[in-house]
Write a protein that holds these residues in place. Sequence first.
Motif, PDB file in Angstrom:
ATOM      1  N   ASP A 233     -77.691 -93.873  40.465  1.00 18.79           N
ATOM      2  CA  ASP A 233     -76.896 -94.486  39.399  1.00 18.79           C
ATOM      3  C   ASP A 233     -76.490 -95.897  39.812  1.00 18.79           C
ATOM      4  O   ASP A 233     -75.719 -96.076  40.762  1.00 18.79           O
ATOM      5  CB  ASP A 233     -75.651 -93.635  39.126  1.00 18.79           C
ATOM      6  CG  ASP A 233     -74.845 -94.133  37.934  1.00 18.79           C
ATOM      7  OD1 ASP A 233     -75.257 -95.138  37.318  1.00 18.79           O
ATOM      8  OD2 ASP A 233     -73.803 -93.523  37.634  1.00 18.79           O
ATOM      9  N   LEU A 234     -76.993 -96.898  39.098  1.00 17.00           N
ATOM     10  CA  LEU A 234     -76.694 -98.287  39.434  1.00 17.00           C
ATOM     11  C   LEU A 234     -75.338 -98.744  38.908  1.00 17.00           C
ATOM     12  O   LEU A 234     -74.880 -99.839  39.251  1.00 17.00           O
ATOM     13  CB  LEU A 234     -77.783 -99.211  38.871  1.00 17.00           C
ATOM     14  CG  LEU A 234     -79.196 -98.991  39.395  1.00 17.00           C
ATOM     15  CD1 LEU A 234     -80.153 -99.984  38.753  1.00 17.00           C
ATOM     16  CD2 LEU A 234     -79.248 -99.108  40.909  1.00 17.00           C
ATOM     17  N   SER A 235     -74.676 -97.901  38.139  1.00 19.35           N
ATOM     18  CA  SER A 235     -73.392 -98.295  37.563  1.00 19.35           C
ATOM     19  C   SER A 235     -72.199 -97.654  38.276  1.00 19.35           C
ATOM     20  O   SER A 235     -71.053 -97.927  37.918  1.00 19.35           O
ATOM     21  CB  SER A 235     -73.345 -97.936  36.077  1.00 19.35           C
ATOM     22  OG  SER A 235     -73.434 -96.528  35.903  1.00 19.35           O
ATOM     23  N   ASN A 236     -72.460 -96.806  39.283  1.00 25.79           N
ATOM     24  CA  ASN A 236     -71.329 -96.138  39.929  1.00 25.79           C
ATOM     25  C   ASN A 236     -70.612 -97.072  40.908  1.00 25.79           C
ATOM     26  O   ASN A 236     -71.120 -98.121  41.303  1.00 25.79           O
ATOM     27  CB  ASN A 236     -71.771 -94.835  40.618  1.00 25.79           C
ATOM     28  CG  ASN A 236     -72.708 -95.090  41.785  1.00 25.79           C
ATOM     29  OD1 ASN A 236     -72.807 -96.188  42.302  1.00 25.79           O
ATOM     30  ND2 ASN A 236     -73.392 -94.039  42.199  1.00 25.79           N
ATOM     31  N   ASN A 237     -69.424 -96.659  41.312  1.00 28.56           N
ATOM     32  CA  ASN A 237     -68.585 -97.496  42.168  1.00 28.56           C
ATOM     33  C   ASN A 237     -69.189 -97.720  43.547  1.00 28.56           C
ATOM     34  O   ASN A 237     -69.060 -98.806  44.120  1.00 28.56           O
ATOM     35  CB  ASN A 237     -67.188 -96.864  42.310  1.00 28.56           C
ATOM     36  CG  ASN A 237     -66.394 -96.929  41.023  1.00 28.56           C
ATOM     37  OD1 ASN A 237     -66.589 -97.829  40.205  1.00 28.56           O
ATOM     38  ND2 ASN A 237     -65.496 -95.968  40.829  1.00 28.56           N
ATOM     39  N   ASP A 238     -69.834 -96.694  44.098  1.00 27.66           N
ATOM     40  CA  ASP A 238     -70.420 -96.832  45.432  1.00 27.66           C
ATOM     41  C   ASP A 238     -71.447 -97.952  45.467  1.00 27.66           C
ATOM     42  O   ASP A 238     -71.438 -98.801  46.368  1.00 27.66           O
ATOM     43  CB  ASP A 238     -71.075 -95.513  45.867  1.00 27.66           C
ATOM     44  CG  ASP A 238     -70.061 -94.471  46.280  1.00 27.66           C
ATOM     45  OD1 ASP A 238     -68.867 -94.827  46.359  1.00 27.66           O
ATOM     46  OD2 ASP A 238     -70.446 -93.322  46.530  1.00 27.66           O
ATOM     47  N   TYR A 239     -72.350 -97.945  44.501  1.00 30.45           N
ATOM     48  CA  TYR A 239     -73.395 -98.961  44.461  1.00 30.45           C
ATOM     49  C   TYR A 239     -72.779-100.352  44.320  1.00 30.45           C
ATOM     50  O   TYR A 239     -73.142-101.287  45.048  1.00 30.45           O
ATOM     51  CB  TYR A 239     -74.353 -98.684  43.305  1.00 30.45           C
ATOM     52  CG  TYR A 239     -75.483 -99.682  43.210  1.00 30.45           C
ATOM     53  CD1 TYR A 239     -76.660 -99.499  43.920  1.00 30.45           C
ATOM     54  CD2 TYR A 239     -75.370-100.825  42.407  1.00 30.45           C
ATOM     55  CE1 TYR A 239     -77.691-100.415  43.846  1.00 30.45           C
ATOM     56  CE2 TYR A 239     -76.395-101.745  42.329  1.00 30.45           C
ATOM     57  CZ  TYR A 239     -77.558-101.530  43.051  1.00 30.45           C
ATOM     58  OH  TYR A 239     -78.574-102.463  42.977  1.00 30.45           O
ATOM     59  N   ASN A 240     -71.863-100.517  43.397  1.00 32.74           N
ATOM     60  CA  ASN A 240     -71.257-101.829  43.153  1.00 32.74           C
ATOM     61  C   ASN A 240     -70.466-102.334  44.349  1.00 32.74           C
ATOM     62  O   ASN A 240     -70.480-103.524  44.663  1.00 32.74           O
ATOM     63  CB  ASN A 240     -70.359-101.770  41.918  1.00 32.74           C
ATOM     64  CG  ASN A 240     -71.149-101.556  40.633  1.00 32.74           C
ATOM     65  OD1 ASN A 240     -72.262-102.051  40.500  1.00 32.74           O
ATOM     66  ND2 ASN A 240     -70.586-100.802  39.698  1.00 32.74           N
ATOM     67  N   ARG A 241     -69.770-101.431  45.046  1.00 31.87           N
ATOM     68  CA  ARG A 241     -68.993-101.837  46.218  1.00 31.87           C
ATOM     69  C   ARG A 241     -69.894-102.273  47.363  1.00 31.87           C
ATOM     70  O   ARG A 241     -69.564-103.200  48.106  1.00 31.87           O
ATOM     71  CB  ARG A 241     -68.079-100.689  46.656  1.00 31.87           C
ATOM     72  CG  ARG A 241     -66.856-100.517  45.763  1.00 31.87           C
ATOM     73  CD  ARG A 241     -65.898 -99.494  46.346  1.00 31.87           C
ATOM     74  NE  ARG A 241     -64.707 -99.361  45.509  1.00 31.87           N
ATOM     75  CZ  ARG A 241     -64.254 -98.215  45.029  1.00 31.87           C
ATOM     76  NH1 ARG A 241     -64.898 -97.097  45.287  1.00 31.87           N
ATOM     77  NH2 ARG A 241     -63.164 -98.182  44.292  1.00 31.87           N
ATOM     78  N   VAL A 242     -71.023-101.605  47.521  1.00 26.53           N
ATOM     79  CA  VAL A 242     -71.958-102.000  48.584  1.00 26.53           C
ATOM     80  C   VAL A 242     -72.491-103.412  48.333  1.00 26.53           C
ATOM     81  O   VAL A 242     -72.527-104.251  49.235  1.00 26.53           O
ATOM     82  CB  VAL A 242     -73.119-100.993  48.695  1.00 26.53           C
ATOM     83  CG1 VAL A 242     -74.250-101.557  49.554  1.00 26.53           C
ATOM     84  CG2 VAL A 242     -72.624 -99.682  49.293  1.00 26.53           C
ATOM     85  N   ILE A 243     -72.929-103.675  47.108  1.00 22.90           N
ATOM     86  CA  ILE A 243     -73.451-105.007  46.782  1.00 22.90           C
ATOM     87  C   ILE A 243     -72.356-106.064  46.929  1.00 22.90           C
ATOM     88  O   ILE A 243     -72.592-107.147  47.493  1.00 22.90           O
ATOM     89  CB  ILE A 243     -74.028-105.026  45.351  1.00 22.90           C
ATOM     90  CG1 ILE A 243     -75.175-104.001  45.216  1.00 22.90           C
ATOM     91  CG2 ILE A 243     -74.525-106.417  45.004  1.00 22.90           C
ATOM     92  CD1 ILE A 243     -76.319-104.211  46.165  1.00 22.90           C
ATOM     93  N   SER A 244     -71.154-105.758  46.477  1.00 21.70           N
ATOM     94  CA  SER A 244     -70.035-106.708  46.608  1.00 21.70           C
ATOM     95  C   SER A 244     -69.700-106.977  48.068  1.00 21.70           C
ATOM     96  O   SER A 244     -69.394-108.106  48.457  1.00 21.70           O
ATOM     97  CB  SER A 244     -68.790-106.172  45.887  1.00 21.70           C
ATOM     98  OG  SER A 244     -69.010-106.070  44.501  1.00 21.70           O
ATOM     99  N   SER A 245     -69.770-105.934  48.893  1.00 15.20           N
ATOM    100  CA  SER A 245     -69.492-106.089  50.314  1.00 15.20           C
ATOM    101  C   SER A 245     -70.497-107.021  50.978  1.00 15.20           C
ATOM    102  O   SER A 245     -70.131-107.867  51.802  1.00 15.20           O
ATOM    103  CB  SER A 245     -69.517-104.723  50.999  1.00 15.20           C
ATOM    104  OG  SER A 245     -69.351-104.858  52.396  1.00 15.20           O
TER     105      SER A 245
END
Length: 255
Positions: A233-245
Amino acid sequence: MNLKTLKTFIFFVWSQFIVFSAEAKKLQINKCILANGTIAYQENKCENIELKPPKKQVTQPGKSKRQLQGKSTVMSQTKKKTIAKTVSPLQFKTFKTSNNPTQKLIEKVGRFTIAIDVLSHLRFFSKVYSSKLWHMKFVDNQVNPKFSVLIDFIFPDNKNFSHPEIEELVYLLGSRFITKSKERRVNIKSLNVNNGKGAIATFTNIRSQYKYTTKGVVFKGKWLIQFTVLSNDLSNNDYNRVISSLEESIRINSF
């Protein structure tokens, strides 16, 4: 940097991976046979395993039952020793319980101190293989992980990279997914890296336990950071936090 030089660097990157190729094999799950004959898949060693009862022995002409039993014992001990030598799973660690969604992972690599924010609820493996390579892996707590992150910090011997060269690296790294993805091409997207530059490409997998594979490269503070994010899932929080990090949290200092 021309194409020839870029390809030479790609060879350098892969040569660094040879250093920990033996460790990479340890990422597999161990297949264990329980006392009741059930097959279990686990990361820990297969301890306290009772093998299935041996088949009824047939006495061979010229050999007593005691001789056959002695031979069977030797073979069993030899098999156990072989298993003990070959089973060596990768040991994952966990962060202490925290209400924070991320924790800072800090490591000394060569003459640099590198820090990055990572998801605190994921299990992780981290190892410095040389003064030019820091490798880490993160997975969720499920038996069959649905989310996984691989990050490699690589020191490219003071080479600098322009944004087009970063995109070329992403294209080369992602090109092997073209035939196995729905996109059938490498769609490169720029990253807004704080005091650096980066790019990613995401592929929708046709045959894989993960629906999406994201390959990316960041260049910051003289270090090249290559990463892979596997997710459903590209919209979940885990994915978004990794990219932001990867865009915002990396800190690199020399000493």
